[in-house]
Design a protein around this motif. Structure first.
Motif, short mmCIF file in Angstrom:
data_model
loop_
_atom_site.label_atom_id
_atom_site.label_comp_id
_atom_site.label_asym_id
_atom_site.label_seq_id
_atom_site.Cartn_x
_atom_site.Cartn_y
_atom_site.Cartn_z
N ASN A 45 1.59 3.90 -16.20
CA ASN A 45 1.15 5.23 -15.78
C ASN A 45 0.62 5.23 -14.34
OD1 ASN A 45 1.08 7.96 -16.37
ND2 ASN A 45 -1.09 7.90 -16.90
N THR A 46 1.26 4.43 -13.47
CA THR A 46 0.92 4.42 -12.05
C THR A 46 2.14 4.86 -11.25
OG1 THR A 46 1.58 2.11 -11.79
CG2 THR A 46 -0.74 2.54 -12.32
N PHE A 47 1.91 5.42 -10.07
CA PHE A 47 3.00 5.82 -9.19
C PHE A 47 3.53 4.60 -8.45
CE2 PHE A 47 4.65 6.96 -5.03
CZ PHE A 47 5.60 7.93 -5.37
N GLN A 48 4.85 4.56 -8.24
CA GLN A 48 5.48 3.47 -7.49
C GLN A 48 6.67 4.04 -6.74
OE1 GLN A 48 5.35 0.22 -5.85
NE2 GLN A 48 4.29 -0.07 -7.77
N LYS A 49 6.71 3.81 -5.46
CA LYS A 49 7.87 4.17 -4.63
C LYS A 49 8.57 2.87 -4.30
CE LYS A 49 9.99 6.24 -0.82
NZ LYS A 49 11.32 6.31 -1.35
N TYR A 50 9.82 2.78 -4.68
CA TYR A 50 10.61 1.59 -4.37
C TYR A 50 11.42 1.88 -3.12
CZ TYR A 50 9.42 -0.02 -9.01
OH TYR A 50 8.72 -0.42 -10.13
N TYR A 51 11.46 0.93 -2.21
CA TYR A 51 12.20 1.08 -0.96
C TYR A 51 13.49 0.29 -1.04
CZ TYR A 51 8.19 3.33 1.09
OH TYR A 51 7.18 4.22 1.35
N ASP A 52 14.49 0.78 -0.34
CA ASP A 52 15.72 0.01 -0.18
C ASP A 52 16.15 0.17 1.27
OD1 ASP A 52 17.08 2.46 0.07
OD2 ASP A 52 17.85 2.40 -1.97
N GLN B 193 11.03 4.12 -16.79
CA GLN B 193 10.25 4.77 -15.75
C GLN B 193 10.69 6.22 -15.61
OE1 GLN B 193 11.12 2.02 -12.60
NE2 GLN B 193 9.35 0.77 -13.08
N VAL B 194 9.74 7.09 -15.30
CA VAL B 194 9.99 8.51 -15.19
C VAL B 194 9.98 8.91 -13.72
CG1 VAL B 194 9.11 10.79 -15.82
CG2 VAL B 194 8.89 8.89 -17.42
N ALA B 195 11.03 9.60 -13.27
CA ALA B 195 11.09 10.06 -11.89
C ALA B 195 9.92 10.99 -11.60
CB ALA B 195 12.42 10.76 -11.63
N TYR B 196 9.31 10.82 -10.42
CA TYR B 196 8.20 11.66 -10.00
C TYR B 196 8.20 11.72 -8.49
CZ TYR B 196 3.48 13.52 -9.56
OH TYR B 196 2.40 14.31 -9.27
N GLY B 197 8.38 12.91 -7.92
CA GLY B 197 8.48 13.04 -6.47
C GLY B 197 9.60 12.18 -5.95
N ASP B 198 9.30 11.34 -4.98
CA ASP B 198 10.32 10.42 -4.46
C ASP B 198 10.13 9.01 -5.00
OD1 ASP B 198 8.06 9.69 -3.03
OD2 ASP B 198 9.09 9.59 -1.09
N GLY B 199 9.44 8.90 -6.13
CA GLY B 199 9.22 7.60 -6.76
C GLY B 199 9.31 7.73 -8.27
N VAL B 200 8.53 6.92 -8.97
CA VAL B 200 8.54 6.93 -10.43
C VAL B 200 7.11 6.75 -10.95
CG1 VAL B 200 10.88 5.96 -10.61
CG2 VAL B 200 8.91 4.42 -10.63
N VAL C 10 0.84 -1.20 0.00
CA VAL C 10 0.00 0.00 0.00
C VAL C 10 0.87 1.25 0.00
CG1 VAL C 10 -1.66 1.34 1.37
CG2 VAL C 10 -1.97 -1.12 1.10
N ILE C 11 1.81 1.32 0.94
CA ILE C 11 2.58 2.56 1.08
C ILE C 11 3.43 2.86 -0.15
CG2 ILE C 11 2.56 2.55 3.59
CD1 ILE C 11 5.46 1.53 3.51
N ASN C 12 3.76 1.86 -0.93
CA ASN C 12 4.60 2.10 -2.11
C ASN C 12 3.81 2.68 -3.28
OD1 ASN C 12 4.04 -0.92 -1.73
ND2 ASN C 12 4.17 -0.72 -3.95
N VAL C 13 2.47 2.74 -3.19
CA VAL C 13 1.69 3.33 -4.28
C VAL C 13 1.06 4.66 -3.89
CG1 VAL C 13 1.25 1.11 -5.41
CG2 VAL C 13 -0.39 1.99 -3.73
N ILE C 14 1.38 5.16 -2.71
CA ILE C 14 0.88 6.46 -2.26
C ILE C 14 1.92 7.52 -2.59
CG2 ILE C 14 0.11 7.83 -0.30
CD1 ILE C 14 -0.77 5.20 1.05
N GLU C 15 1.54 8.48 -3.44
CA GLU C 15 2.48 9.50 -3.91
C GLU C 15 2.94 10.44 -2.81
OE1 GLU C 15 1.05 11.62 -7.35
OE2 GLU C 15 0.10 9.82 -8.12
N ILE D 136 15.09 -2.97 -7.02
CA ILE D 136 16.02 -3.95 -7.57
C ILE D 136 16.84 -3.26 -8.65
CG2 ILE D 136 16.26 -6.14 -8.79
CD1 ILE D 136 13.66 -7.01 -7.38
N ALA D 137 16.19 -2.85 -9.72
CA ALA D 137 16.84 -2.08 -10.79
C ALA D 137 15.75 -1.64 -11.75
CB ALA D 137 17.87 -2.92 -11.53
N ASP D 138 15.99 -0.53 -12.43
CA ASP D 138 15.02 -0.04 -13.43
C ASP D 138 14.91 -1.03 -14.58
OD1 ASP D 138 13.43 1.31 -15.23
OD2 ASP D 138 14.86 2.89 -15.63
N GLY D 139 16.01 -1.64 -14.94
CA GLY D 139 16.00 -2.63 -16.02
C GLY D 139 15.69 -2.04 -17.38
N GLY D 140 15.81 -0.72 -17.51
CA GLY D 140 15.56 -0.09 -18.80
C GLY D 140 14.10 -0.04 -19.20
#
Length: 110
Positions: A100-107, A88-95, A48-53, A81-85
């Motif tokens: 066309n959906t927001f995704q925040k990847y955590y590490d 994806q377009v950077a947006y805020g603190d995610g992509v 859930v938290i990874n799709v909240i912009e 993991i990796a963009d893998g080409g």
């Protein structure tokens, strides 16, 4: 034990948990907005938290899920993991993903 899925989507996890004999309820702001948010032994905040912009809204979701938790809070999120080409377009603190959906990847740093 009782189970509550905070951000349950269509409710697939609820069906699975109920089939195992647990009392399972869920709420989702898009698919099940009229469902009551109810306290439970186990509260799931899965992917859930990874799709909240908005970072403040992410925090709010965590706090609200925690307040419903009577024993265990489970939090899952996408990991970087990796963009893998995939373009994806950077947006805020995610992509913004190719769908066309927001995704925040955590590490391990965040």
């Amino acid at each position: 034990m009782t189970f509550f899925d905070y951000g349950c989507g269509h409710g697939e996890d609820l069906k699975f948990v109920a089939e195992k004999g647990f009392s399972a309820q869920g709420w989702d702001p898009f698919y099940k907005p009229d469902n009551e948010k109810s306290p439970a032994d186990v509260v799931n905040l899965g992917y859930v938290i990874n799709v909240i912009e908005n970072p403040a809204e992410r925090r709010e979701a965590l706090v609200k899920a925690w307040l419903l938790t009577q024993r265990i809070l489970v939090v899952s999120a996408q990991v970087l993991i990796a963009d893998g080409g995939y373009g994806q377009v950077a947006y805020g603190d995610g992509v913004i993903t190719s769908r066309n959906t927001f995704q925040k990847y955590y590490d391990k740093k965040n």
